[in-house]
Scaffold this active site. Structure first.
Site, mmCIF file in Angstrom:
data_model
loop_
_atom_site.group_PDB
_atom_site.id
_atom_site.type_symbol
_atom_site.label_atom_id
_atom_site.label_comp_id
_atom_site.label_asym_id
_atom_site.label_seq_id
_atom_site.Cartn_x
_atom_site.Cartn_y
_atom_site.Cartn_z
ATOM 1 N N HIS A 181 0.854 -1.200 0.000
ATOM 2 C CA HIS A 181 0.000 0.000 0.000
ATOM 3 C C HIS A 181 0.883 1.240 0.000
ATOM 4 O O HIS A 181 1.028 1.933 1.007
ATOM 5 C CB HIS A 181 -0.926 -0.004 1.214
ATOM 6 C CG HIS A 181 -2.018 1.012 1.138
ATOM 7 N ND1 HIS A 181 -3.263 0.802 1.670
ATOM 8 C CD2 HIS A 181 -2.075 2.246 0.589
ATOM 9 C CE1 HIS A 181 -4.026 1.862 1.468
ATOM 10 N NE2 HIS A 181 -3.308 2.757 0.804
ATOM 11 N N HIS A 233 1.715 4.952 -1.617
ATOM 12 C CA HIS A 233 1.433 6.148 -2.406
ATOM 13 C C HIS A 233 2.787 6.693 -2.859
ATOM 14 O O HIS A 233 3.571 7.165 -2.025
ATOM 15 C CB HIS A 233 0.714 7.206 -1.568
ATOM 16 C CG HIS A 233 -0.658 6.816 -1.120
ATOM 17 N ND1 HIS A 233 -1.807 7.412 -1.620
ATOM 18 C CD2 HIS A 233 -1.079 5.908 -0.209
ATOM 19 C CE1 HIS A 233 -2.869 6.884 -1.031
ATOM 20 N NE2 HIS A 233 -2.446 5.966 -0.171
ATOM 21 N N LYS A 254 -6.525 -0.274 -8.844
ATOM 22 C CA LYS A 254 -6.959 0.206 -7.530
ATOM 23 C C LYS A 254 -8.304 0.901 -7.673
ATOM 24 O O LYS A 254 -8.470 1.805 -8.499
ATOM 25 C CB LYS A 254 -5.925 1.187 -6.969
ATOM 26 C CG LYS A 254 -6.372 1.892 -5.691
ATOM 27 C CD LYS A 254 -6.538 0.911 -4.522
ATOM 28 C CE LYS A 254 -7.040 1.602 -3.262
ATOM 29 N NZ LYS A 254 -6.127 2.614 -2.739
ATOM 30 N N HIS A 270 -10.388 0.405 -1.755
ATOM 31 C CA HIS A 270 -10.708 1.297 -0.630
ATOM 32 C C HIS A 270 -12.172 1.662 -0.858
ATOM 33 O O HIS A 270 -12.492 2.399 -1.784
ATOM 34 C CB HIS A 270 -9.767 2.504 -0.693
ATOM 35 C CG HIS A 270 -10.139 3.664 0.169
ATOM 36 N ND1 HIS A 270 -9.188 4.422 0.821
ATOM 37 C CD2 HIS A 270 -11.325 4.248 0.474
ATOM 38 C CE1 HIS A 270 -9.774 5.407 1.473
ATOM 39 N NE2 HIS A 270 -11.076 5.320 1.278
ATOM 40 N N HIS A 301 -7.033 13.555 2.206
ATOM 41 C CA HIS A 301 -8.156 13.413 1.282
ATOM 42 C C HIS A 301 -8.712 14.753 0.823
ATOM 43 O O HIS A 301 -9.851 14.841 0.371
ATOM 44 C CB HIS A 301 -9.229 12.516 1.898
ATOM 45 C CG HIS A 301 -8.756 11.109 2.025
ATOM 46 N ND1 HIS A 301 -8.691 10.250 0.954
ATOM 47 C CD2 HIS A 301 -8.252 10.430 3.088
ATOM 48 C CE1 HIS A 301 -8.199 9.096 1.358
ATOM 49 N NE2 HIS A 301 -7.919 9.182 2.640
ATOM 50 N N ASP A 320 0.431 2.587 3.767
ATOM 51 C CA ASP A 320 -0.350 3.762 3.349
ATOM 52 C C ASP A 320 0.547 5.000 3.377
ATOM 53 O O ASP A 320 0.196 6.052 3.910
ATOM 54 C CB ASP A 320 -1.570 3.958 4.242
ATOM 55 C CG ASP A 320 -2.722 4.684 3.541
ATOM 56 O OD1 ASP A 320 -2.506 5.198 2.438
ATOM 57 O OD2 ASP A 320 -3.825 4.725 4.105
#
EC number: 3.5.1.5
Length: 576
Positions: free
Chosen positions: A137, A139, A220, A249, A323, A363
């Protein structure tokens, strides 16, 4: 003539042996050696006046063409899902070729690894050897994540992104052929294994399929792009056709349906769920129940691992930033609040301990910490031992003595090694200390286990190591820090690391088109997976969440734990 040594004397000379225990860092976890593949009295040790010399432990007559290993790690204690044992480990052409007894068969019986003039030696005495970690996971926000991951013991990064764009800061997606191929080229100079996710959001199949053919190893699906049932279904259709994974997700706001609708859209097909507890995102409040399904490969991300007194407080700000939410908009704040539930976070540690959650990941820079996957996994194991006691194998298997932690250790090491590799179709190449695997290995001093490695090997060559002042007369003067070694430079990077692609991309000539020089491997065997294929973490109970209280039950039993006030593997090891 035999000579008797006390266990302490033997351990000081050659490392601990069968029946000895090792404390892991400052935890309450104790590893017990189950077997020893070396031979008492015939141990190979390097150094002045020691064994590995021409005509003694080294055979001076064999050439490299006679399958002499390039490197032997001597007398190491191996901690792996395959077992906890002591052995010599032979590496040749970047792969583990033998695990057994090293030496010179001309003078020693029982030798199955011949040390020759072509062989380098790494001393594994009093050290623990594990497989390199696999973080599924990632990014790809900053290239600086790569050395941070490597110096923690992670040797494979799977995820998506293009840099600090808003899409990447929120979602593990490398969207479209152009971005996928630029990222494949960008990571050519990075000494780490790489796999990229494409964007799994389209109302037609072809926009998804072209990303797999361009080099993505999976798709994803993320709520910030719209985690709709059609996106899920189309992504899984493409995955079934090309034998790749879908990571998901799910929909926190339940805009497009509830968890039951997502389960119906998945339709029994294998899928890898991220941060399955829900604080990282997913159907509020009950996404956690999906972890009990036999086709779901459930993971945690490390922000909620382990549950501590600070976990809830730090999450709100993290979520708002990651987010792209606005704290001045009440709806954005409500969205963030809905994801952070003490009750489900408290259940997560226990679900990891029960082998229901099977994988740990980071993450990275998107609510998670890329350098803490391994540390936090072992912090959970320690917390669960303190709160739940010694963990026994429900199948009644033998894992050392009655009070050893070996079963728990195998369960937890599998979470960030073999199970992560299995979920992404990479387990034929990486994820364990087994013969035939790519030699991505991590050597630990037990006092620093899970916190700071001593050596990180990539494809059999040292990529990072604990190293002192380069102007000193010996390697050990302070400050000793993890620094890049020769496998992290020049063309050695390409020979010591893997770029994972879909088989369709390899067949389409993507490596040749882009001039990729890293080792190329195809992901495979994914669509036939089930949770039963995961090691030591294959439980599929009925999980329910009370919609009013958020209380979690497993097969009707309440599941929760207290937050920790103090953790091991923390301030004792870090100034900052």
């Amino acid at each position: 003539m035999s000579f008797e040594l006390t266990r302490r004397q033997y351990a000081d000379l050659y490392g601990p042996t069968t029946g000895d225990s090792i404390r892991l860092a400052d935890t309450e976890l104790f590893l017990e050696i189950e077997k020893d593949l070396t031979v008492y009295g015939e141990e190979v040790v390097f150094g002045g006046g020691k064994v590995i010399r021409d005509g003694m432990g080294q055979n001076g007559q064999v050439t490299r063409d006679e399958d002499v290993p390039d490197t032997v790690i001597t007398n190491a204690v191996i901690l792996d899902y395959t077992g906890i044992y002591k052995a010599d480990v032979a590496i040749r052409d970047g792969h583990i070729i033998k695990i057994g007894k090293a030496g010179n068969p001309q003078i020693t019986d029982g030798v199955d690894i011949v040390i020759g003039a072509s062989t380098e030696i790494i001393a594994g005495e009093r050290k623990i050897l594990t497989a390199g970690g696999v973080d599924t996971h990632i990014h790809f926000i900053s290239p600086d994540q790569v050395p941070t991951a490597l110096t923690s013991g992670v040797t494979t990064m799977v995820g998506g992104g293009t840099g600090p764009a808003e899409g990447t800061k929120a979602t593990t997606v490398t969207p479209g052929k152009w971005h996928i191929q630029r990222m494949l080229q960008a990571t050519e100079g990075m000494p780490i294994n790489i796999g990229l996710f494409g964007k799994g959001h389209a109302s037609a199949v072809e926009p998804l399929a072209e990303q797999i053919r361009a080099g993505a190893i999976g798709l994803k699906v993320h709520e910030d792009w719209g985690s709709t049932t059609s996106s899920i279904d189309n992504s899984l259709k493409v995955a079934d056709e090309y034998d790749v994974q879908v990571a998901i997700h799910t929909d926190t706001l339940n805009e497009c349906g509830f968890v039951e609708d997502t389960i119906r859209a998945i339709g029994g097909r294998v899928i890898h769920t991220f941060h399955t507890e829900g604080a990282g995102g997913g159907h509020a409040p009950d996404i956690i129940k999906i972890a009990g399904l036999p086709n779901v490969l459930p993971a945690s991300t490390n922000p909620t691992l382990p549950y501590t007194r600070n976990t809830i407080e730090e999450h709100l700000d993290m979520l708002m930033v990651c987010h792209h939410l606005n704290p001045d908009i009440p709806e954005d704040v409500a969205f963030a609040d809905s994801r952070i539930r003490a009750e489900t976070i408290a259940a997560e540690d226990v679900l990891q301990d029960l082998g229901i959650f099977a994988i740990t990941s980071s993450d990275s820079q998107a609510m998670g910490r890329v350098g803490e996957v391994i540390t936090r996994t072992w912090q959970v194991a320690d917390k669960m031992k303190k709160q739940r006691g010694v963990l026994k194998d429900p199948a009644g298997g033998a894992h050392g003595s009655e009070d050893s932690d070996n079963f728990r250790l195998k369960r937890y090491v599998a979470k960030y090694t073999i199970n992560a590799a299995i979920a992404q179709g990479m387990a034929d190449s990486i994820g364990s200390v087994e013969e035939g695997k790519f030699a991505d290995l991590v050597l630990w001093d037990p006092a620093f286990f899970g916190v700071k490695p001593e050596l990180v090997l990539k494809g059999g060559q040292i990529a990072y190591a604990l190293m002192g002042d380069a102007n000193a007369s010996i390697p050990t003067p302070q400050p000793r820090t993890m620094r890049p070694m020769f496998a992290a430079f020049g063309k050695a990077v390409q020979q010591s690391s893997i770029t994972f692609l879909s088989q369709a991309a390899i067949d389409a000539g993507v490596p040749e088109e882009l001039g990729l020089q890293k080792v190329i491997r195809a992901v495979s065997g994914i669509r036939s997976l089930s949770k039963a294929d995961l090691k030591y973490n294959d439980a599929t109970p009925d999980i329910q969440v009370d919609p009013e209280t958020y209380k979690v039950t497993v097969d009707g039993e309440d599941v929760t734990c207290e937050p920790a006030d103090v953790l091991p593997m923390a301030q004792r090891y870090f100034l900052f």
